[in-house]
Design an enzyme around this catalytic site. Structure first.
Site, PDB file in Angstrom:
ATOM      1  N   GLU A   1       0.846  -1.207   0.000  1.00  0.00           N
ATOM      2  CA  GLU A   1       0.000   0.000   0.000  1.00  0.00           C
ATOM      3  C   GLU A   1       0.877   1.251   0.000  1.00  0.00           C
ATOM      4  O   GLU A   1       0.539   2.268  -0.596  1.00  0.00           O
ATOM      5  CB  GLU A   1      -0.883   0.041   1.254  1.00  0.00           C
ATOM      6  CG  GLU A   1      -1.978  -0.994   1.307  1.00  0.00           C
ATOM      7  CD  GLU A   1      -2.666  -1.051   2.684  1.00  0.00           C
ATOM      8  OE1 GLU A   1      -3.781  -1.563   2.740  1.00  0.00           O
ATOM      9  OE2 GLU A   1      -2.086  -0.592   3.692  1.00  0.00           O
TER      10      GLU A   1
ATOM     11  N   ASP B   1     -12.121  -3.505  -2.673  1.00  0.00           N
ATOM     12  CA  ASP B   1     -13.150  -4.538  -2.849  1.00  0.00           C
ATOM     13  C   ASP B   1     -14.491  -4.015  -2.349  1.00  0.00           C
ATOM     14  O   ASP B   1     -14.541  -3.133  -1.503  1.00  0.00           O
ATOM     15  CB  ASP B   1     -12.759  -5.804  -2.065  1.00  0.00           C
ATOM     16  CG  ASP B   1     -12.414  -5.480  -0.610  1.00  0.00           C
ATOM     17  OD1 ASP B   1     -11.250  -5.178  -0.330  1.00  0.00           O
ATOM     18  OD2 ASP B   1     -13.331  -5.481   0.231  1.00  0.00           O
TER      19      ASP B   1
HETATM   20  N1  SAH Z   1      -4.674 -11.077   1.526  1.00  0.00           N
HETATM   21  C1  SAH Z   1      -4.034  -9.841   1.892  1.00  0.00           C
HETATM   22  C2  SAH Z   1      -4.419  -9.525   3.311  1.00  0.00           C
HETATM   23  C3  SAH Z   1      -4.402  -8.098   3.660  1.00  0.00           C
HETATM   24  S1  SAH Z   1      -5.552  -7.727   4.913  1.00  0.00           S
HETATM   25  C4  SAH Z   1      -2.557 -10.019   1.675  1.00  0.00           C
HETATM   26  O1  SAH Z   1      -2.023 -11.025   2.049  1.00  0.00           O
HETATM   27  O2  SAH Z   1      -1.919  -9.138   1.082  1.00  0.00           O
HETATM   28  C5  SAH Z   1      -6.352  -6.356   4.233  1.00  0.00           C
HETATM   29  C6  SAH Z   1      -5.769  -4.997   4.503  1.00  0.00           C
HETATM   30  O3  SAH Z   1      -6.444  -4.099   3.670  1.00  0.00           O
HETATM   31  C7  SAH Z   1      -5.973  -4.498   5.922  1.00  0.00           C
HETATM   32  O4  SAH Z   1      -4.903  -3.677   6.310  1.00  0.00           O
HETATM   33  C8  SAH Z   1      -7.305  -3.726   5.836  1.00  0.00           C
HETATM   34  O5  SAH Z   1      -7.289  -2.503   6.555  1.00  0.00           O
HETATM   35  C9  SAH Z   1      -7.513  -3.441   4.355  1.00  0.00           C
HETATM   36  N2  SAH Z   1      -8.762  -3.969   3.758  1.00  0.00           N
HETATM   37  C10 SAH Z   1      -8.979  -3.992   2.414  1.00  0.00           C
HETATM   38  N3  SAH Z   1     -10.213  -4.495   2.145  1.00  0.00           N
HETATM   39  C11 SAH Z   1     -10.784  -4.789   3.330  1.00  0.00           C
HETATM   40  C12 SAH Z   1     -12.056  -5.363   3.716  1.00  0.00           C
HETATM   41  N4  SAH Z   1     -12.976  -5.697   2.813  1.00  0.00           N
HETATM   42  N5  SAH Z   1     -12.288  -5.548   5.023  1.00  0.00           N
HETATM   43  C13 SAH Z   1     -11.381  -5.211   5.958  1.00  0.00           C
HETATM   44  N6  SAH Z   1     -10.170  -4.690   5.653  1.00  0.00           N
HETATM   45  C14 SAH Z   1      -9.855  -4.462   4.363  1.00  0.00           C
END
Ligand code: SAH
Length: 248
Positions: free
Chosen positions: A15, A202
């Site tokens: 990010e 998303d």
């Molecule tokens: N699968 C990803 C996991 C990241 S977690 C990876 O391995 O790269 C998601 C991150 O993006 C968190 O920091 C959160 O703040 C944000 N985020 C994005 N979409 C989100 C959602 N639908 N619900 C909660 N957090 C979300």
């Protein structure tokens, strides 16, 4: 008092990467706490120092330290070490299409920042669980920067279960993330203004699996985030807090 020290807190390196590159931030050897994987970058915008804190990778699992605990720790350490005039939390988030969110939109958290997964049905604790950290009125700021406005709801899961959805609706949230309310709690304790920028990866109310959409849209969302974040920093650097917040 002028804003001369801005600290930006971000959860994931991916990010942050476009922002680091565009602003030419330099990684510094952090003396925050040697036990923690937090990464610190520094730069300058106009007369303001800009410090970026990225939560780093989990030592055992090798993935980014997303979620509320790392966010709380890094915000506390950032405040103690850098004494910011202004805190910013920038990151990605899920959005509700039914409430106007689209992939790649950048939102500024408005009204309140709340939790949706701290359910404690005891008088007093119920409200404590939800948090409802007040956000100052950034209407003019949002208009000038072309940001959408919405209530952010934070929880420690990327996916969603019916109870979370129910709470998010009760929270009147448009945005779902995993850090903002934790950061808002620390900011409130120290009485430091917080601006929250969230770029949509998303749509929570679409049929597509969140994790697939997240991975697909992460770079677009991070690119859009970087543009608005730099515009926001340029807008704030050297001004006073009163010049940024709307007066009734
Ligand atoms: N699968 C990803 C996991 C990241 S977690 C990876 O391995 O790269 C998601 C991150 O993006 C968190 O920091 C959160 O703040 C944000 N985020 C994005 N979409 C989100 C959602 N639908 N619900 C909660 N957090 C979300």
């Amino acid at each position: 008092m002028k804003i001369l020290m801005i600290v930006v807190i971000m959860a994931m390196f991916q990010e942050a990467e476009p922002f680091i590159n565009r602003l030419g931030l330099q990684k510094i050897v952090s003396n925050l706490d040697k036990q923690l994987p937090i990464e610190v970058f520094k730069g300058k915008v106009n007369e303001s120092d800009v410090v970026l804190i990225v939560n780093g990778k989990d030592k055992r699992f090798g993935v980014d330290n997303v979620g509320t605990q790392p966010a709380t720790l890094s915000t506390y350490l950032a405040i103690n070490n850098f004494n910011p005039d202004l805190l910013m939390n920038a990151g990605t988030a899920g959005g509700f299409h039914a409430k106007g969110a689209d992939i790649g939109d950048v939102y500024i958290g408005s009204d309140f920042i709340r939790f949706h997964d701290r359910r404690i049905p005891i008088p007093g604790f119920k409200e404590y669980g939800v948090g409802s950290y007040k956000v100052p009125d950034f209407d003019q700021f949002a208009t000038d920067l072309g940001l959408k406005k919405g209530i952010i709801s934070t929880g420690n899961s990327l996916d969603i279960i019916p109870k979370d959805l129910e709470m998010i609706k009760a929270n009147e949230a448009v945005i779902k993330d995993m850090e903002a309310a934790a950061i808002a709690w620390v900011a409130e304790l120290y009485n430091i203004p917080l601006i929250t920028l969230k770029s949509i990866t998303d749509l929570v109310d679409s049929k597509k699996p969140t994790q697939d959409e997240f991975m697909k849209n992460l770079s677009l969302a991070s690119e859009n985030l970087q543009k608005k974040l730099i515009a926001a920093i340029n807008f704030c650097a050297g001004k006073t807090i009163n010049e940024i917040i709307d007066r009734a």
